[in-house]
Design an enzyme around this catalytic site. Sequence first.
Site, mmCIF file in Angstrom:
data_model
loop_
_atom_site.group_PDB
_atom_site.id
_atom_site.type_symbol
_atom_site.label_atom_id
_atom_site.label_comp_id
_atom_site.label_asym_id
_atom_site.label_seq_id
_atom_site.Cartn_x
_atom_site.Cartn_y
_atom_site.Cartn_z
ATOM 1 C CE1 TYR A 64 -3.426 -2.649 -0.049
ATOM 2 C CE2 TYR A 64 -3.394 -2.743 2.348
ATOM 3 C CZ TYR A 64 -3.873 -3.208 1.131
ATOM 4 O OH TYR A 64 -4.807 -4.215 1.102
ATOM 5 C CG LEU A 65 0.795 6.191 0.079
ATOM 6 C CD1 LEU A 65 0.834 6.491 -1.409
ATOM 7 C CD2 LEU A 65 0.070 7.307 0.809
#
Length: 712
Positions: free
Chosen positions: A564-565
Amino acid sequence: MRIGVLGGGPAGLYFALLAKRADPAHEVTVVERNAPDATFGWGVVFSEETLGALRDADYPSYVEITDTFARWNAIDVVYGGRTVRSRGHVFSAIARRRLLEILQRRCLQVGVELTFHREVPDLDTWFADHDLVVAADGVNSTARRLLEPHLRPTLDVHRSRFVWFGSDLPLDAFTFVFRPTSHGMFQVHAYPFDADTSTFIVETTEATWKAAGLDQAGESESIAFCQELFAPELGGHKLLSNRSLWISFVTVRCQSWHAGNVVLLGDAAHTAHFTIGSGTKLAMEDAVALSQAVARHPTQLEAAFTDYELERQPVVERFQEAARDSASWFENARRYDGFDPVQFACNLLTRSGRIGHLELTRRDPAFAATVDRYVAGRLDLLVPPPPLFAPLGQRAVTLANRVALAVGAEDDAADGRLANAAAGRLAQATTTGAGVVVSELVAAAPEGRVTPGTPGLWADDQAAPWAALAREAAEQGSALALRLGHAGRRGATRPRRRGVDRPLADGGWPLLAASAVAYTPAAQVPRAMDAAEMDRVTAAFAAAARRAADAGVEVLLLDLAHGYLLGGFLSPLANRRRDRFGGSLEGRLRLPLRVVDAVRDAWPAERPLWAAVTATDWARGGLDPEEAVATARALAGHGCDLLQVTAGQTTATARPDYGRLHLVGWSDLIRNEAAVPTMVGGNLTTADEVNTVLAAGRADLCLLDPRRYNGP
Ligand SMILES: Cc1cc2nc3c(=O)[nH]c(=O)nc-3n(C[C@H](O)[C@H](O)[C@H](O)COP(=O)(O)OP(=O)(O)OC[C@H]3O[C@@H](n4cnc5c(N)ncnc54)[C@H](O)[C@@H]3O)c2cc1C
């Protein structure tokens, strides 16, 4: 049949004996370079399982071998100035010289021809006119070298150094000694093999060996060094040398164990690190399997070899896997510096996954109870709870037990509002008795959703269902952990029941990431975040944390993993930035730590903040273990109280290793090298696995999948 056996070690002699017994018409010759009574090494250990196979294969040698055995049932672990004893194990050992003597005598009785003092330089000089050639010529096999293109061997040289001594010290237990020095740790693996002699193997890392000057030391200097270092254990007894030199263990694997009419047996075909003490057992079991296969197919050697390999290769691979874990345990033992000696012993005993908490309890209930008392932190309890039931204190929150239940996503939220069905699944999980229930990913910002159905906490009106759930969890004696994150370049995908990481056909939204690199070839290329976006996302995380706190959620779990980010910032595979937010680990950590700081500020000081981290990307060029440990230390330093250890998913091209308990070793690394509590999942399915992981100090919480779990 004319059978030539190269090598008169346990494998060669035992095969010769069994083949001749199976058909006395065979002409069986063993050629050995050494004298009949020459031997390297001292005693060898057998585990009890081996004995049945030996009894059925040749009863007279079985009786003689077992009559000679030294037997004992205890393991002593000398560590941190204490000796911890665990009983109930079954060990037998015999002097290698005695074992060979017995096998040689039996060979002669049945009519095998034994030739000693003959070096075999190639396979033609001695065996040109033989129907079957059995290469049992040990770890440095000449046959394996000559037939390399057909057998395709790999030799894996271990980094540690060991020396195999004998000693006139009579021991009554398998004894492990861990002795720290100014150069590093030295370890002893010692066991008795007759009334007054023991095997005494000293092992250390290459770096420690060199730092202690042992690379320059001769045999007598090495003995003097070890004798002095282990004087307290030797108590005036001597170390005995027999060409005892410091060497590195070599793990041998071969893709095929035969070529033409030549077949490999024992150490020539495979080795398993000595710390699991199974080499002789495997070699003799090979001999049993090969002799039986040849008896079944006397005129079709290819069929016999196929049978033999089909039977033995899976068994050997299993042992090699356990041996690999065991070897790496000893290579990394310094990781446990500061462990309580009881938990250290438990970690050692369960290192290769062959013994768990349940088996330890069966073998030695008193020892297991001591471990359980330690984990429970209640030395006063007569009957301590198993580790699973030990409460876990985190800041002002106390989890009732060590089971965390992960509730999966169904992608059923609408505009970030948790669906009633999703709330129902979470509420249901809080009734199972698990200490903590961990939610699906909750997005800190709308563009941080994985799918349109991912719940979020970017608006105040999304908080109400979480408040209700937090209350329900508390009523049930459980706690709610909200997993807060931002999907980054894994966002804007279809619901996962339609396949993972499939981009939305329409209705997608622009994605943010560390760099403009798409997650899959079909995925949208994200925008590399600029400074303003970093500020906005950091603020969104802090605001979401505040909403979760106001809703009464007890634990916040920041997702810095799963590609994810924030996980994408940490991995060199996803973060290709050249500015201060990329490059070295320090740069890659900059944004994740900024978010952690902002969230820690927004999150109540008395409640625990957790983070999910990736220990390995399972991909070339990804995070290395040292970086994973450094990341864990940094997160702990910035106020994270516990780390969920995960692996992979940083890139879609990773090659996952979903072996049994595949995340537990990574959790052990992070927990014990970075000194931070961990939570681990990865297909943990039984209470025994949970108890074993906790008792050994490999994690502090175990994350289970509710589909496989019915309450503690
Ligand atoms: C430090 C250490 C500790 C160990 N501890 C244990 C233990 O506790 N328990 C256990 O089960 N196993 C143990 N092992 C492993 C065990 O020693 C081997 O797995 C076992 O000996 C394998 O038997 P083998 O017959 O295949 O090979 P080997 O025992 O190596 O026999 C091979 C024979 O072939 C002969 N030979 C080789 N090349 C030639 C040639 N060109 N011409 C003529 N002869 C040749 C050699 O002289 C030797 O006698 C240990 C190993 C090490 C290194």
